[in-house]
Design an enzyme around this catalytic site. Structure first.
Site, short mmCIF file in Angstrom:
data_model
loop_
_atom_site.label_atom_id
_atom_site.label_comp_id
_atom_site.label_asym_id
_atom_site.label_seq_id
_atom_site.Cartn_x
_atom_site.Cartn_y
_atom_site.Cartn_z
CB THR A 45 -3.85 -6.87 3.79
OG1 THR A 45 -2.50 -7.07 3.39
CG2 THR A 45 -4.64 -8.15 3.57
CG ASN B 215 4.67 -5.50 -4.83
OD1 ASN B 215 3.85 -5.47 -5.73
ND2 ASN B 215 4.89 -6.60 -4.12
CB SER C 142 0.86 -0.19 3.32
OG SER C 142 1.47 -0.88 4.38
CG HIS D 265 4.66 -2.02 6.67
ND1 HIS D 265 5.48 -3.02 6.21
CD2 HIS D 265 3.42 -2.33 6.23
CE1 HIS D 265 4.75 -3.92 5.53
NE2 HIS D 265 3.50 -3.51 5.53
CB THR E 60 -10.76 2.21 19.57
OG1 THR E 60 -11.98 2.03 20.30
CG2 THR E 60 -9.97 3.37 20.16
CB CYS F 188 3.26 -10.51 1.30
SG CYS F 188 2.80 -8.85 1.81
#
Ligand code: PLP
Length: 379
Positions: A69, A153, A199, A201, A237, A324
């Site tokens: 995203t 997807n 992505s 995951h 970071t 999603c």
């Protein structure tokens, strides 16, 4: 419990778990010059190399983000802002109708805030981006940015990225390819586009990590500024454990020809068994090239919600609609774009740890539901 929802999120791969644990046991900010910092930096750079190999790119052009995203948002806002600043503004966004909402909604916001025209590129009934329609749209005035995903997807339908890349190059348009679902299932070539997004995951890495691969010549303005990390293009970071997991998952899926062959066999078995038991079952996108793991099926007259709940009660996890929107079952914009009038379907998506028994269990549960509902549906 059979888990058949890999396109929503894939279970953590053992290689990724091991890399995450190694990273968590290390103390050091990748920007620190001491030994701990250097060890963390080495982990980040090893992962960057692996992600670059997966995308078919050089390591220098990989930017780690908090997921796809953010990567899609960085590409769309970053391209529009940098192009405007350089005096060669993007005046049109040409976005395929089947993009993930992180592309569609961001494109709407970019268009509204930056006074850019947004045009939707249609797809065929098989769910393939209509190259003729795109060609016609590309003839319009002004600089365009095109967004077409590598594979969808919801249906798994693979998009003609090489052809679209040629069309974009000929028209001087920029191209964003969301490769989230395709990664690890078909080869990727970031050289065909200006921006590619991934992505973690969906690959078997943890949630909350992803990447933008940006060509060296493409405009890009940072959206997060601060510490100057990642060449100032994405400050903050680095998420060391997530990035290490992503790198390990990227390495694992680069050597997964056998896994893909297994998935194709499993999906084939699932669809044959379902069609044999329920000839009325409809499989969306079946006539187009598809990823080996995804099957989007409708049993006429059965609501998606009922199918997902019935499968859940039988101990099986599948999705309805896009990943999603799992949990809140909404009509699928992808099936709508394909001209499907009854938008109720379930998505079965297999992955690295799926077994034939998972496919058999889903078929048995769907057949049971169908037999129970058939008298009502037929009436
Ligand atoms: N693009 C596609 C095709 C997706 O399926 C998803 C997630 O479902 C995303 C982008 C967003 O990815 P993330 O969850 O990493 O933000």
């Amino acid at each position: 419990m059979p888990y058949c929802d890999h396109n929503a999120t894939a279970p953590l791969r053992p290689e990724a778990r091991e890399a995450v644990m190694r990273a968590l046991s290390l103390t050091g900010n990748p920007s620190s010059v001491h030994a701990g910092g250097r060890a963390a930096r080495a982990m980040v750079e090893e992962a960057r190399e692996a992600v670059a190999r997966l995308a078919g790119a050089k390591a220098e052009v990989v930017i780690f983000t908090s997921g796809a995203t953010e990567a899609n948002a960085l590409a769309l806002w970053g391209a529009a802002e940098a192009a405007a600043d350089a005096g060669n503004p993007i005046t049109r966004l040409l976005v395929s109708a089947i993009e993930h909402k992180s592309v569609l909604k961001t494109a709407e916001a970019v268009a509204e805030h930056m006074n850019i025209r947004l045009e939707i590129v249609p797809v065929t009934a098989d769910g393939v981006v209509d190259a003729k329609a795109l060609t016609a749209l590309l003839r319009g005035e002004g600089r365009a940015l095109v967004a077409v995903m590598a594979a969808n997807n919801e249906t798994g339908v693979v998009q003609p990225v090489a052809e679209i890349s040629r069309l974009c190059r000929d028209a001087g348009a920029l191209l964003l390819v969301d490769a989230v679902t395709a990664a690890g299932k078909i080869p990727l070539d970031a050289g065909l586009c200006d921006y590619m997004t991934l992505s973690g995951h969906k690959l078997g890495a943890p949630q909350g990590v992803g990447a933008l691969i940006v060509s060296e010549t493409a405009p890009l303005a940072a959206q997060l500024v601060g510490g100057g990390q990642q060449k100032g293009l994405r400050a903050g970071t680095e998420n060391l454990s997530g990035i290490a997991g992503l790198g390990a998952a990227a390495k694992a899926v680069l050597a997964n020809d056998e896994e893909c062959a297994h998935l194709a066999a499993l999906r084939g078995h699932f669809e044959r068994a379902l069609k044999e038991a329920v000839p009325e079952a409809v499989i969306f996108g079946a006539n187009a090239p598809r990823l080996p793991n995804t099957s989007n099926v409708a049993l006429p007259g059965l609501a998606a919600e009922n199918m997902v709940i019935a499968l859940d009660l039988d101990g099986m996890m599948v999705s309805s609609g896009s990943s999603c929107s799992s949990g809140k079952i909404a009509a699928s914009h992808v099936l709508a774009a394909m001209g499907v009038s009854d938008l109720s379907s379930v998505r079965i998506s297999f992955g690295w740890n799926s077994l034939p028994d998972d496919a058999n269990a889903v078929v048995a549960s769907l057949v049971k539901l169908w037999q129970r509902a058939r008298p009502r549906v037929a009436a």
